[in-house]
Design a protein around this motif. Structure first.
Motif, mmCIF file in Angstrom:
data_model
loop_
_atom_site.group_PDB
_atom_site.id
_atom_site.type_symbol
_atom_site.label_atom_id
_atom_site.label_comp_id
_atom_site.label_asym_id
_atom_site.label_seq_id
_atom_site.Cartn_x
_atom_site.Cartn_y
_atom_site.Cartn_z
ATOM 1 N N GLN A 1 31.437 26.836 68.249
ATOM 2 C CA GLN A 1 32.521 27.645 67.717
ATOM 3 C C GLN A 1 33.622 27.837 68.743
ATOM 4 O O GLN A 1 34.807 27.786 68.415
ATOM 5 C CB GLN A 1 31.979 29.008 67.281
ATOM 6 C CG GLN A 1 31.124 28.932 66.017
ATOM 7 C CD GLN A 1 30.679 30.309 65.569
ATOM 8 O OE1 GLN A 1 30.689 31.260 66.363
ATOM 9 N NE2 GLN A 1 30.298 30.435 64.305
ATOM 10 N N ALA A 2 33.216 28.033 69.989
ATOM 11 C CA ALA A 2 34.219 28.209 71.045
ATOM 12 C C ALA A 2 35.027 26.942 71.236
ATOM 13 O O ALA A 2 36.218 26.978 71.525
ATOM 14 C CB ALA A 2 33.553 28.604 72.352
ATOM 15 N N THR A 3 34.377 25.792 71.052
ATOM 16 C CA THR A 3 35.079 24.524 71.195
ATOM 17 C C THR A 3 36.167 24.396 70.135
ATOM 18 O O THR A 3 37.296 23.990 70.413
ATOM 19 C CB THR A 3 34.096 23.359 71.074
ATOM 20 O OG1 THR A 3 33.128 23.465 72.100
ATOM 21 C CG2 THR A 3 34.822 22.029 71.211
ATOM 22 N N GLN A 4 35.808 24.760 68.893
ATOM 23 C CA GLN A 4 36.796 24.683 67.826
ATOM 24 C C GLN A 4 37.909 25.685 68.063
ATOM 25 O O GLN A 4 39.078 25.410 67.798
ATOM 26 C CB GLN A 4 36.116 24.924 66.477
ATOM 27 C CG GLN A 4 35.130 23.813 66.100
ATOM 28 C CD GLN A 4 34.489 24.050 64.755
ATOM 29 O OE1 GLN A 4 34.940 24.904 64.001
ATOM 30 N NE2 GLN A 4 33.447 23.299 64.463
ATOM 31 N N ALA B 1 31.476 16.999 67.321
ATOM 32 C CA ALA B 1 32.122 18.200 67.846
ATOM 33 C C ALA B 1 33.474 18.452 67.188
ATOM 34 O O ALA B 1 33.966 19.587 67.182
ATOM 35 C CB ALA B 1 32.290 18.094 69.362
ATOM 36 N N PHE B 2 34.091 17.410 66.638
ATOM 37 C CA PHE B 2 35.415 17.553 66.030
ATOM 38 C C PHE B 2 35.348 17.613 64.506
ATOM 39 O O PHE B 2 36.376 17.464 63.836
ATOM 40 C CB PHE B 2 36.313 16.386 66.467
ATOM 41 C CG PHE B 2 36.457 16.263 67.948
ATOM 42 C CD1 PHE B 2 37.118 17.240 68.682
ATOM 43 C CD2 PHE B 2 35.909 15.187 68.628
ATOM 44 C CE1 PHE B 2 37.238 17.127 70.058
ATOM 45 C CE2 PHE B 2 36.022 15.069 70.003
ATOM 46 C CZ PHE B 2 36.690 16.050 70.728
ATOM 47 N N GLN B 3 34.149 17.811 63.959
ATOM 48 C CA GLN B 3 34.004 17.876 62.511
ATOM 49 C C GLN B 3 34.817 19.052 61.965
ATOM 50 O O GLN B 3 34.743 20.167 62.455
ATOM 51 C CB GLN B 3 32.532 18.040 62.134
ATOM 52 C CG GLN B 3 32.272 17.968 60.638
ATOM 53 C CD GLN B 3 30.780 18.006 60.329
ATOM 54 O OE1 GLN B 3 29.956 18.099 61.237
ATOM 55 N NE2 GLN B 3 30.437 17.919 59.056
ATOM 56 N N GLY B 4 35.620 18.773 60.959
ATOM 57 C CA GLY B 4 36.438 19.803 60.336
ATOM 58 C C GLY B 4 37.768 20.032 61.011
ATOM 59 O O GLY B 4 38.576 20.835 60.547
ATOM 60 N N ILE B 5 38.010 19.340 62.127
ATOM 61 C CA ILE B 5 39.281 19.474 62.847
ATOM 62 C C ILE B 5 40.171 18.289 62.494
ATOM 63 O O ILE B 5 39.743 17.136 62.608
ATOM 64 C CB ILE B 5 39.053 19.530 64.365
ATOM 65 C CG1 ILE B 5 38.198 20.743 64.728
ATOM 66 C CG2 ILE B 5 40.387 19.584 65.116
ATOM 67 C CD1 ILE B 5 37.836 20.811 66.201
ATOM 68 N N PRO B 6 41.385 18.526 62.025
ATOM 69 C CA PRO B 6 42.273 17.414 61.657
ATOM 70 C C PRO B 6 42.567 16.518 62.871
ATOM 71 O O PRO B 6 42.994 17.010 63.920
ATOM 72 C CB PRO B 6 43.542 18.123 61.169
ATOM 73 C CG PRO B 6 43.111 19.517 60.843
ATOM 74 C CD PRO B 6 41.997 19.849 61.783
ATOM 75 N N ILE B 7 42.321 15.234 62.705
ATOM 76 C CA ILE B 7 42.587 14.265 63.770
ATOM 77 C C ILE B 7 43.553 13.211 63.237
ATOM 78 O O ILE B 7 43.320 12.624 62.174
ATOM 79 C CB ILE B 7 41.289 13.581 64.248
ATOM 80 C CG1 ILE B 7 40.262 14.616 64.716
ATOM 81 C CG2 ILE B 7 41.593 12.585 65.369
ATOM 82 C CD1 ILE B 7 40.658 15.412 65.924
ATOM 83 N N SER B 8 44.628 12.965 63.968
ATOM 84 C CA SER B 8 45.608 11.976 63.532
ATOM 85 C C SER B 8 45.030 10.570 63.579
ATOM 86 O O SER B 8 44.264 10.227 64.486
ATOM 87 C CB SER B 8 46.853 12.045 64.425
ATOM 88 O OG SER B 8 47.752 11.004 64.105
ATOM 89 N N ASN B 9 45.383 9.753 62.606
ATOM 90 C CA ASN B 9 44.927 8.364 62.558
ATOM 91 C C ASN B 9 45.958 7.391 63.120
ATOM 92 O O ASN B 9 45.760 6.177 63.075
ATOM 93 C CB ASN B 9 44.600 7.965 61.108
ATOM 94 C CG ASN B 9 43.370 8.692 60.590
ATOM 95 O OD1 ASN B 9 42.423 8.921 61.328
ATOM 96 N ND2 ASN B 9 43.407 9.064 59.307
ATOM 97 N N THR B 10 47.065 7.906 63.631
ATOM 98 C CA THR B 10 48.093 7.034 64.177
ATOM 99 C C THR B 10 47.665 6.515 65.551
ATOM 100 O O THR B 10 46.867 7.159 66.239
ATOM 101 C CB THR B 10 49.423 7.793 64.318
ATOM 102 O OG1 THR B 10 49.225 8.932 65.173
ATOM 103 C CG2 THR B 10 49.902 8.266 62.943
ATOM 104 N N CYS C 1 39.537 5.622 69.408
ATOM 105 C CA CYS C 1 40.330 6.745 69.913
ATOM 106 C C CYS C 1 39.422 7.740 70.626
ATOM 107 O O CYS C 1 38.370 8.126 70.100
ATOM 108 C CB CYS C 1 41.065 7.434 68.760
ATOM 109 S SG CYS C 1 42.067 8.856 69.286
ATOM 110 N N TYR C 2 39.845 8.165 71.814
ATOM 111 C CA TYR C 2 39.134 9.188 72.577
ATOM 112 C C TYR C 2 40.023 10.424 72.710
ATOM 113 O O TYR C 2 41.249 10.316 72.875
ATOM 114 C CB TYR C 2 38.756 8.675 73.964
ATOM 115 C CG TYR C 2 37.420 7.971 73.984
ATOM 116 C CD1 TYR C 2 36.292 8.584 74.521
ATOM 117 C CD2 TYR C 2 37.275 6.707 73.438
ATOM 118 C CE1 TYR C 2 35.055 7.953 74.517
ATOM 119 C CE2 TYR C 2 36.047 6.062 73.426
ATOM 120 C CZ TYR C 2 34.937 6.692 73.970
ATOM 121 O OH TYR C 2 33.712 6.076 73.963
ATOM 122 N N LEU C 3 39.394 11.577 72.628
ATOM 123 C CA LEU C 3 40.090 12.849 72.803
ATOM 124 C C LEU C 3 39.671 13.476 74.124
ATOM 125 O O LEU C 3 38.478 13.490 74.463
ATOM 126 C CB LEU C 3 39.777 13.801 71.649
ATOM 127 C CG LEU C 3 40.191 13.335 70.245
ATOM 128 C CD1 LEU C 3 39.833 14.397 69.210
ATOM 129 C CD2 LEU C 3 41.680 13.022 70.187
#
Length: 623
Positions: A25-28, A496-505, A520-522
């Motif tokens: 939760q803290a990560t999100q 860890a990024f489930q539910g977080i909008p991630i750009s596909n560009t 792609c790496y974040l």
């Protein structure tokens, strides 16, 4: 409490403990709190206005030793610096010593070990030693058996290395390669030295044991001499000249490749601040090829590389690189003194008058003279480069690990002397330097001169200076630690990024040129706010100017992709105390090609001119 422990405790309170307790939760939440400029892709903010005043200063690093041991505690007044024979007024003086061992290192290691998976930090485990060391394993100029012995002794040395010693490993065969970037992890370095990447290899430009062009020619002439039709003077002269030409060509190639590699190192290391010690394991190359009286045309294969060596030395000194050559062949013994030596009793020669004669017993004298001449020439190149760059050559010793230990210890113990050369114009000319010390019969090692070029732009003699962020982003360079941060590196598809909008560009300035499958790496950054310089804004707000850089390199150090963003960070008065506790967060995305990449993460405070950086190896498996 020491300054270093106070600093560490402050940082851990704001960063490490916070990160270790973070959950999903803290990560999100951290992603949601990412600065608006980074999340929205706002335009780069203009850096704050900074006034600069330039003063031309010449810096000379002086290593003072007594019977091979570093001398400490010398007063500034005992040093005298002369430029072209004229004494200069010393403007700045500082003594550098290896950092003392600290109990803080265990404390730091334990805390850093608590970081979550895939999370990295540039918080230093050891106090800054102020000097870094480069180990160059030269397979181009070193017999294969000597390469293996050098590696064996280096592994032994790493078992006794002083904790906190920063070391990088390069190899040279047909080209220069970075095998391991700067690290203080001795166990990691030992593993690398034992790996395939640092394996011994037979040089394509050196004779193999028991086989050489000279032996081939001598054997052929011996066979011809024993035949019913002895060779003519023209035949003997042609074969002898062929042998000399082949040797000269091989030497030319070795010299060119070696000096090119040293020049590459100079340019690479120029981006890294401070003094650098280059410990160069090599069988070396001759500084000249002298006339051969055995040839009909004794001067045809003459070579002199002294000017080329000097130009390379000058490029190294401009980058503050002191070279410590170590003859990897160890104690050299005369070939004629070897129990297995046997002179060729049927070898033929032809003099300048065209007369053929058998060398017979005089071949022993000939072989002895050849060995001595060649050995002096080869070791002469080592000694010249060492002297001109402020290092020391180690020759005729089998204690290779001892030579490295001495280079590392003495190379970290030096005096920095700076002077302003008056109102002299930067005319690009070479200026000789001489350092004298009152009342002491010590040995002084320092660079012997410099070219009066502007330091702000590259020249033939000066690699130029890099910006703060460019230096921090150099592949394999030591981590920069003026700005401290945490970096979590994960593929964008991680749960860890489930539910977080991630750009596909496509992500990164070179994303369009990437070949093959990519992923792609974040990178989620948490920057320690204590290390940033904030300006007061209207209404009590605070503003910092920060630049974030991600650079990806392949195994050969070639840049694959990068992203560079600068932002104005504005913090409301009521939020400032919280940001001092939690740090400032940002998220950057970068596309990486399939395979192994090295991601360099760098952060710069644009107002203070301070930077932080670290490097993360990434094994990319495409979607």
């Amino acid at each position: 409490m020491s300054r270093f422990r106070t600093f560490a405790a402050l940082v851990f309170a704001g960063l490490l403990i916070h990160a270790a307790l973070a959950n999903a939760q803290a990560t999100q939440a951290a992603a949601a709190q990412t600065m608006p400029a980074a999340a929205a892709g706002a335009e780069t903010a203009a850096p704050a206005t900074v006034l600069h005043a330039n003063t031309n200063l010449v810096l000379v690093d002086v290593v003072v030793t007594d019977h091979g041991k570093a001398v400490h505690g010398l007063d500034r007044g005992r040093f005298h610096v002369l430029e072209n024979g004229k004494e200069q007024q010393i403007s700045a003086f500082d003594e550098h010593k290896p950092p003392a061992a600290s109990a803080d290192t265990a404390y730091l290691k334990a805390k850093i070990a608590q970081l979550p998976a895939n999370t990295y930090t540039n918080i230093p485990v050891y106090p800054d030693a102020g000097v870094v060391n480069v180990l160059l394993l030269d397979g181009l100029n070193t017999p294969m058996a000597n390469q293996a012995e050098a590696r064996r002794q280096m592994v032994q040395y790493l078992g006794t290395i002083t904790p906190g010693t920063s070391l990088a490993i390069f190899t040279l065969s047909s080209q220069l390669r970075l095998v391991e970037g700067f690290t203080t992890d001795a166990a990691r370095l030992a593993t690398v030295l034992k790996s395939k990447a640092a394996n011994s290899s037979q040089s394509a430009l050196l004779d193999t044991p028991g086989h050489s062009a000279q032996q081939d020619v001598e054997n052929q002439l011996s066979a011809m001499a024993g035949s019913s039709q002895p060779p003519s003077p023209e035949t003997v002269a042609a074969l002898k000249q062929f042998e000399a030409d082949l040797t000269a060509t091989q030497t030319d190639l070795r010299v060119r490749l070696t000096l090119d590699a040293l020049q590459q190192l100079a340019r690479y290391l120029s981006a890294i601040p401070g003094r650098k010690n280059l410990i160069w394991f090599s069988g070396s190359f001759p500084i000249s090829l002298n006339p051969d009286p055995d040839q009909a045309l004794p001067f045809l294969a003459v070579r002199n590389y002294e000017d080329d060596v000097r130009k390379t030395s000058q490029l190294l000194t401009a980058a503050r690189v002191a070279v410590y050559p170590v003859d990897a062949r160890g104690m050299m013994t005369q070939s004629t003194a070897d129990a297995a030596y046997s002179p060729n009793q049927t070898a033929l020669s032809v003099n300048s008058g065209g007369k053929v004669s058998a060398m017979n017993d005089s071949n022993v004298i000939h072989d002895y003279d050849t060995f001595m001449t060649q050995n002096m020439a080869e070791q002469g190149s080592m000694q010249q480069i060492a002297q001109e760059t402020g290092g020391t050559a180690s020759i005729n010793t089998n204690d290779l690990k001892g030579a490295v230990a001495s280079a590392v210890e003495n190379g970290a113990s030096y005096y920095s002397i700076a002077f302003a050369p008056g109102g002299k114009k930067l005319d690009g000319r070479f200026r000789r330097l001489q350092v004298r010390l009152d009342n002491g019969g010590y040995n002084l090692a320092y660079r012997r001169g410099y070219f009066a070029d502007a330091s702000t732009k590259p020249s033939a003699h000066n690699p130029g200076t890099s910006s703060t962020i460019e230096s921090a982003a150099v592949h394999g360079a030591p981590p920069a630690t003026q700005v401290l941060f945490l970096a979590r590196v994960l593929p964008a598809t991680d749960p860890a990024f489930q539910g977080i909008p991630i750009s596909n560009t496509p992500s990164g300035e070179m994303a369009a040129s990437l070949k093959g499958p990519t992923r792609c790496y974040l990178v989620d950054l948490t920057v320690d706010t204590h290390g940033l310089l904030f300006n007061d804004e209207a209404g009590g707000a605070r503003q910092a100017q920060v630049e974030f850089v991600l650079e990806a390199y392949d195994g050969d150090g070639k840049r694959e992709n990068y992203v560079d963003r600068s932002y104005a960070i504005n913090i409301k008065p009521e939020d400032f105390a919280q940001k001092m506790e939690t740090g400032i967060r940002a998220r950057l995305a970068l596309d990486l090609p399939e395979g192994r990449s090295f991601m360099r993460v760098a952060v710069e405070d644009l107002v203070a001119g301070h930077a932080g950086s670290l490097e993360v190896p990434v094994n990319v498996v495409a979607n």
